[in-house]
Every structure is written in C-alpha cells, then in structure tokens.
Design an enzyme around this catalytic site. Structure first.
Site, PDB file in Angstrom:
ATOM      1  N   HIS A  62       0.851  -1.241  -0.077  1.00 35.22           N
ATOM      2  CA  HIS A  62      -0.173   0.037  -0.050  1.00 35.22           C
ATOM      3  C   HIS A  62       0.895   1.260  -0.180  1.00 35.22           C
ATOM      4  O   HIS A  62       1.169   1.916   0.963  1.00 35.22           O
ATOM      5  CB  HIS A  62      -1.057  -0.003   1.294  1.00 35.22           C
ATOM      6  CG  HIS A  62      -1.924   0.946   1.238  1.00 35.22           C
ATOM      7  ND1 HIS A  62      -3.398   0.582   1.618  1.00 35.22           N
ATOM      8  CD2 HIS A  62      -2.253   2.222   0.733  1.00 35.22           C
ATOM      9  CE1 HIS A  62      -3.874   1.567   1.482  1.00 35.22           C
ATOM     10  NE2 HIS A  62      -3.586   2.602   1.073  1.00 35.22           N
ATOM     11  N   HIS A  64       1.423   5.132  -2.085  1.00 43.48           N
ATOM     12  CA  HIS A  64       1.032   6.007  -2.798  1.00 43.48           C
ATOM     13  C   HIS A  64       2.098   6.813  -3.478  1.00 43.48           C
ATOM     14  O   HIS A  64       2.599   7.520  -2.694  1.00 43.48           O
ATOM     15  CB  HIS A  64       0.015   7.099  -2.009  1.00 43.48           C
ATOM     16  CG  HIS A  64      -1.235   6.506  -1.647  1.00 43.48           C
ATOM     17  ND1 HIS A  64      -2.240   6.323  -2.394  1.00 43.48           N
ATOM     18  CD2 HIS A  64      -1.369   6.165  -0.466  1.00 43.48           C
ATOM     19  CE1 HIS A  64      -3.301   5.801  -1.581  1.00 43.48           C
ATOM     20  NE2 HIS A  64      -2.703   5.446  -0.326  1.00 43.48           N
ATOM     21  N   LEU A  65       2.569   6.527  -4.903  1.00 44.81           N
ATOM     22  CA  LEU A  65       3.517   7.224  -5.588  1.00 44.81           C
ATOM     23  C   LEU A  65       3.011   8.163  -6.125  1.00 44.81           C
ATOM     24  O   LEU A  65       4.005   9.037  -6.764  1.00 44.81           O
ATOM     25  CB  LEU A  65       4.177   5.883  -6.394  1.00 44.81           C
ATOM     26  CG  LEU A  65       4.879   4.584  -5.805  1.00 44.81           C
ATOM     27  CD1 LEU A  65       5.484   3.859  -6.968  1.00 44.81           C
ATOM     28  CD2 LEU A  65       6.137   5.367  -4.907  1.00 44.81           C
ATOM     29  N   ASN A  96      -4.937   6.144  -6.891  1.00 44.40           N
ATOM     30  CA  ASN A  96      -5.594   7.144  -6.744  1.00 44.40           C
ATOM     31  C   ASN A  96      -4.554   8.220  -7.206  1.00 44.40           C
ATOM     32  O   ASN A  96      -4.280   9.324  -6.415  1.00 44.40           O
ATOM     33  CB  ASN A  96      -6.249   7.388  -5.398  1.00 44.40           C
ATOM     34  CG  ASN A  96      -4.943   7.454  -4.224  1.00 44.40           C
ATOM     35  OD1 ASN A  96      -3.715   6.746  -4.378  1.00 44.40           O
ATOM     36  ND2 ASN A  96      -5.234   8.072  -3.248  1.00 44.40           N
ATOM     37  N   ASP A 154      -8.793   2.706  -3.417  1.00 44.70           N
ATOM     38  CA  ASP A 154      -8.366   3.176  -2.291  1.00 44.70           C
ATOM     39  C   ASP A 154      -8.310   4.801  -2.143  1.00 44.70           C
ATOM     40  O   ASP A 154      -7.907   5.265  -3.070  1.00 44.70           O
ATOM     41  CB  ASP A 154      -6.936   2.970  -1.993  1.00 44.70           C
ATOM     42  CG  ASP A 154      -6.411   3.360  -0.573  1.00 44.70           C
ATOM     43  OD1 ASP A 154      -7.021   2.846   0.408  1.00 44.70           O
ATOM     44  OD2 ASP A 154      -5.442   4.178  -0.457  1.00 44.70           O
ATOM     45  N   HIS A 181     -10.863  -0.126   0.855  1.00 42.73           N
ATOM     46  CA  HIS A 181     -10.927   0.946   1.980  1.00 42.73           C
ATOM     47  C   HIS A 181     -12.144   1.015   2.687  1.00 42.73           C
ATOM     48  O   HIS A 181     -13.025   1.519   2.027  1.00 42.73           O
ATOM     49  CB  HIS A 181     -10.462   2.338   1.187  1.00 42.73           C
ATOM     50  CG  HIS A 181     -10.530   3.649   1.824  1.00 42.73           C
ATOM     51  ND1 HIS A 181      -9.510   4.365   2.026  1.00 42.73           N
ATOM     52  CD2 HIS A 181     -11.612   4.024   2.593  1.00 42.73           C
ATOM     53  CE1 HIS A 181      -9.922   5.409   2.877  1.00 42.73           C
ATOM     54  NE2 HIS A 181     -11.152   5.058   3.299  1.00 42.73           N
ATOM     55  N   ASN A 289      -6.292   8.766   7.074  1.00 41.49           N
ATOM     56  CA  ASN A 289      -7.510   8.023   7.001  1.00 41.49           C
ATOM     57  C   ASN A 289      -6.969   6.499   6.731  1.00 41.49           C
ATOM     58  O   ASN A 289      -6.247   6.544   5.919  1.00 41.49           O
ATOM     59  CB  ASN A 289      -8.378   8.396   5.920  1.00 41.49           C
ATOM     60  CG  ASN A 289      -9.748   8.453   5.857  1.00 41.49           C
ATOM     61  OD1 ASN A 289     -10.332   7.920   7.015  1.00 41.49           O
ATOM     62  ND2 ASN A 289     -10.391   8.832   4.858  1.00 41.49           N
ATOM     63  N   ASP A 316       0.538   2.318   3.831  1.00 39.27           N
ATOM     64  CA  ASP A 316      -0.245   3.608   3.678  1.00 39.27           C
ATOM     65  C   ASP A 316       0.667   4.838   3.346  1.00 39.27           C
ATOM     66  O   ASP A 316       0.157   5.889   3.713  1.00 39.27           O
ATOM     67  CB  ASP A 316      -1.364   3.486   4.208  1.00 39.27           C
ATOM     68  CG  ASP A 316      -2.370   4.638   3.716  1.00 39.27           C
ATOM     69  OD1 ASP A 316      -2.458   4.882   2.692  1.00 39.27           O
ATOM     70  OD2 ASP A 316      -3.385   4.912   4.519  1.00 39.27           O
ATOM     71  N   HIS A 320       2.121  14.180   1.087  1.00 44.10           N
ATOM     72  CA  HIS A 320       1.266  15.308   0.697  1.00 44.10           C
ATOM     73  C   HIS A 320       2.482  16.909   0.755  1.00 44.10           C
ATOM     74  O   HIS A 320       3.432  16.573   1.268  1.00 44.10           O
ATOM     75  CB  HIS A 320       0.144  15.749   1.701  1.00 44.10           C
ATOM     76  CG  HIS A 320      -0.875  14.881   1.568  1.00 44.10           C
ATOM     77  ND1 HIS A 320      -1.526  14.693   0.437  1.00 44.10           N
ATOM     78  CD2 HIS A 320      -1.345  13.672   2.191  1.00 44.10           C
ATOM     79  CE1 HIS A 320      -2.566  13.704   0.608  1.00 44.10           C
ATOM     80  NE2 HIS A 320      -2.139  13.119   1.687  1.00 44.10           N
TER      81      HIS A 320
HETATM   82  C1  NCD Z   1      -4.599   8.336   1.456  1.00 39.47           C
HETATM   83  C2  NCD Z   1      -3.891   9.230   0.342  1.00 39.47           C
HETATM   84  O1  NCD Z   1      -3.477  10.688   0.639  1.00 39.47           O
HETATM   85  O2  NCD Z   1      -3.943   8.753  -0.847  1.00 39.47           O
HETATM   86  N1  NCD Z   1      -4.627   9.185   2.612  1.00 39.47           N
HETATM   87  C3  NCD Z   1      -4.539   8.648   3.782  1.00 39.47           C
HETATM   88  O3  NCD Z   1      -4.880   9.229   4.830  1.00 39.47           O
HETATM   89  N2  NCD Z   1      -4.616   7.255   3.985  1.00 39.47           N
HETATM   90  C4  NCD Z   1      -5.698   7.891   0.981  1.00 39.47           C
HETATM   91  C5  NCD Z   1      -6.799   7.472   1.968  1.00 39.47           C
HETATM   92  O4  NCD Z   1      -6.751   6.093   2.225  1.00 39.47           O
HETATM   93  O5  NCD Z   1      -7.651   8.204   2.231  1.00 39.47           O
END
Ligand code: NCD
Length: 444
Positions: A62, A64-65, A96, A154, A181, A289, A316, A320
């Site tokens: 899990h 996010h790249l 996503n 997700d 999710h 989240n 996860d 950001h």
């Molecule tokens: C995730 C994201 O930023 O892509 N954020 C997170 O808080 N885990 C997506 C998500 O699961 O809400």
C-alpha cells in the site's frame, strides 16, 4: 562476467525457518545462489554484516507514489527512493493518481516510468471503478492483462454493494483480490479524526469505529457469497479485526493489512502531538484516514498482527505537499508519509516485547507476498531462498536514531513523529544485489 557477492557475519533471517542463524549468503548476478554455514568464495565482493540482521527486502502492499498527475506530492523516483531507505524492495502502487489508474495505458505508463526511474520494484494496483467514482466498473480484464496485481479504489470505499459484488466476481475470475478501503461514508462523512473523547474535547468531527466495522462486515459477507478474495486495507479497529478473525475461521477468503501508525499511535496525538506540548495541538500531520484510533483499538491491532488475523504490515505511505498540511485541521489532507519510519516505528513493538522480531520481519516480507499471491508476479520476493532475486536488507535492531522529516527522500515530509527517537534502523537496502538506499538517513 558473473558478479559474485558474499554477505558474511550477519544473523540471517529466513522466514522459511522463522529463525535467525549465523550463515553466509552468496549472490550471483542479482540472485541468491547459496545460503550456508561456511561460504568461502574466492574473488567475491564481501558485504560485512557483523552484528546486523540480514532479512528479505520488505514488501509494501500500500504505497501512494502519486504518479501520474500528483508529482508535486511525490513521484516514482522520490517515492521508491523513500521505499529503499525504509527497507522496502517492492512496493504496490495505489491507483488514486490523476487521472486514476483505471485503464491499461496508465498502467503501462507507470510500469515504463518505474523501469526507467524506480529504485525498487513497483507492482501496480488498478482501480475498481472508472475514475474511482464508485459507479461503473473499470476494464478489470485489461488492467489485469497490463500487469495489475490487485484492484482498489483506495482513498474511497467501494460504497455500492452491488458494484462490490460484481467487482469481486470479476476479480475472482482473473485470480486477483479486491483491496477495499473500508469506511461507511454515511457514518464517517465529514469526519476529520476518530470519534472519541479527544474529538469531543477538541471540537472536531469524529468517525466512529463502526464506520470501518460495518464496511468490513459487508465485504466479508460478499466475499463469502462470491467465493472471491477481499483484502482489507489499513485495518484500524477492534470490531473490524474481530470480524476478520471470525471470517477467516469460517474459511472466507479475507486477508488484511495494518499500518505502522495504527499499531503504535493513538488519537491523543492529534491533541498533544508527539512531544506532549501545546505547540502541536491539532497537528495536521496526525490527520490520516483511517484516523488514529483509541488505545484499545491499537491493542487489538497488535494482537491481530501477532496471531496472524492480520496478514501483514503495509505503510499506506501518503505523501502530501507542505501547503496541504500547513493549514486548518479541517482543510488539511489526510495521510502520513510512512515508508522511511515504518521499521523503526514497528520495532517499538519488538522492544516492548509485544511481538517478536521474527514475526515483525515475517509480516513485512513473506506475509504481504502470501496475502496477495505476489510470487506469481515476482517469483521469490519476500524470501532469501536460493534462486530468489537478491532483494535484502541489513537491519540493526538496536540502532537509535531521530526522525528528521526534512531529510526524508520522500517529497512528503508529513509525519507526526518528526523529532521522535526510534530504536531499530534499516542500515542498507539491496535490490537485485545493488545497493539502492543512502546511508545518511540515520541521524543521531
Ligand atoms: C490516502 C492518500 O492520501 O492517498 N490518505 C490517507 O490518509 N491514508 C488515501 C486514503 O486512504 O484516504
């Protein structure tokens, strides 16, 4: 010419044996060619692992790249460098992105970019629905043919139960899992943290644990009805874990992952920050989240991980930009940049004797590989078996270091544990016998 590397003097951890033994490992042309007691190889380059643990490279289901489209948060080069520093040699990329990874051409793009620029192996996850909107199924067959290892929306749940049922049926035909999710938005809508005494005191809207438990219960019912495989992303509540435990006992094809932060941190972090002061009240870096939960939920996550109800740890990793966190709590983005702190944070559980080092390594290596059957896509990953790719890490379980978000390889500096001392470090990471991390990650 064959390149030969021999790793000597480390405690070799092979999940097959579940034990750490003093053995040598011989690598030839990027693969493991022998693991034995007295390896002597003339002319081989030596890696000195004295006092360290040699383990398979970690596998993250899990990550996010953010590529394509959200490169201001992260890209394939920076995200996989962060993975390498964190000991991860394979990461599964969540869809996503912008646009969402919901068709074969985007998957092909990500695979091509990863071949050119990634520091570690990247396995793509395709979207369940078009645009991740939850209304029409994506072309799942095309996504599978393009190399997706699972499907997920997700960041959002597959809310419509009929769509989820159809998705499970198609995924089953393709031999893949749906990663959900689990969050019932009709219970969790507008929430910015966990519902409990902390949210009440802070005056923030909370999501009840039942929002996760209800969604997990539905997914288990649908997996049972269809005979398909559902994988529960970032499980965080006692109720959800109990539902998964009961489902597994009935033979339902349900697997689950938990994040390092849900194993170690509570919602109190939102109120008090990692250093217990006023300056970090309403810390937006603790907004994630699913939200950080109660101490009771954390205890259930650890117990679930220890007894195998939860198959693996997944980061996860949700990087950001600074502006998305340097704002009011309500407006801040959800997510923690987690690849580079995962091992150190989880080592707390080992030092507190809540789980063994062997269990921790298992849940970071072969655990995730088995959960999604990743061996079909990258044979041998998550192991130190002869013939497997030479993807491994050198670990120092007792090294003390201080998290310094500014020095992260990830573009996402958003961690609620900046400045926190951790015990347990990744010393070096190798993919196919090549070192891919940089040592300066350790400070102090
Ligand atoms: C995730 C994201 O930023 O892509 N954020 C997170 O808080 N885990 C997506 C998500 O699961 O809400």
């Amino acid at each position: 010419m064959t390149e030969r590397i021999v790793i000597l003097g480390g405690g070799i951890f092979g999940p097959a044996t579940g034990k750490s033994e003093l053995l040598g490992v011989l690598l030839e042309d990027g693969r493991i060619s022998a693991v034995a007691k007295d390896i002597v190889v003339d002319g081989a380059r030596e890696i000195d692992a004295k006092g360290l643990i040699v383990a398979p490279g970690f596998v993250d289901l899990h990550t996010h790249l953010r590529e394509p489209g959200l490169e201001y948060k992260e890209d394939i080069a920076s995200g996989t460098r962060a993975a390498a520093r964190g000991g991860f040699t394979t990461v599964c990329a969540m869809p996503n992105t912008e646009p969402a990874m919901d068709n074969a051409s985007i998957v092909e793009h990500v695979r091509r970019e990863a071949d050119a620029r990634a520091a570690v192996r990247v396995l793509p996850i395709g979207a369940v629905s078009k645009g991740r909107k939850g209304t029409d199924l994506a072309e799942m067959g095309d996504l599978a043919a393009a190399g997706c290892v699972a499907f997920s929306d997700d960041g959002a749940p597959v809310y419509d139960a009929t769509l989820m049922r159809r998705a499970l049926e198609y995924a089953n035909g393709l031999g893949l899992a749906i990663i959900d999710h689990c969050e019932d938005p009709s219970l969790a809508h507008d929430a910015v943290m966990h519902e409990g005494w902390v949210s009440t005191r802070l005056g923030l809207r909370g999501a009840p644990s039942a929002a996760e438990g209800a969604a997990v219960a539905r997914d288990i019912a649908l997996a049972e009805a269809t005979g398909a495989h559902v994988h529960i992303a970032h499980v965080s509540t006692r109720g959800a874990i109990e539902a998964i435990r009961a489902g597994k006992a009935r033979g339902v094809r349900v697997t689950a992952e938990v994040t390092p932060h849900h194993l170690t941190l509570t919602d109190e972090l939102v109120a008090f920050g990692a250093h217990g002061g006023w300056d970090l009240m309403y810390d937006t870096n603790a907004k994630v989240n699913p939200p950080l939960r109660s101490a009771d939920d954390v205890e259930a996550c650890v117990a679930g991980l220890a007894d195998g109800t939860i198959d693996c740890i997944a980061t996860d990793h949700a990087p950001h930009a600074v502006i998305e966190k340097l704002c009011e709590f309500d407006d801040a983005a959800f997510g923690i940049s987690g690849l580079e702190t995962a091992f150190g944070l989880c080592m707390r559980l080992v030092h507190e004797q809540k789980i063994s080092l062997e269990t921790l390594i298992e849940r970071l290596t072969i655990g995730p590989v088995r959960a999604l059957g990743l061996d079909r896509f990258a044979p041998g990953i998550g192991t130190l078996d002869v013939g497997a790719p030479a993807d491994f890490v050198l670990l120092d379980p007792d090294a003390e270091w201080v998290v310094d978000a500014a020095s992260f390889a990830s573009k996402g500096k958003n961690t609620p544990i900046d400045g926190v001392a951790l015990k347990g470090a990744v010393v070096a990471t190798y993919v196919g016998g090549v070192r891919v991390d940089r040592a300066e990650v350790l400070v102090g």
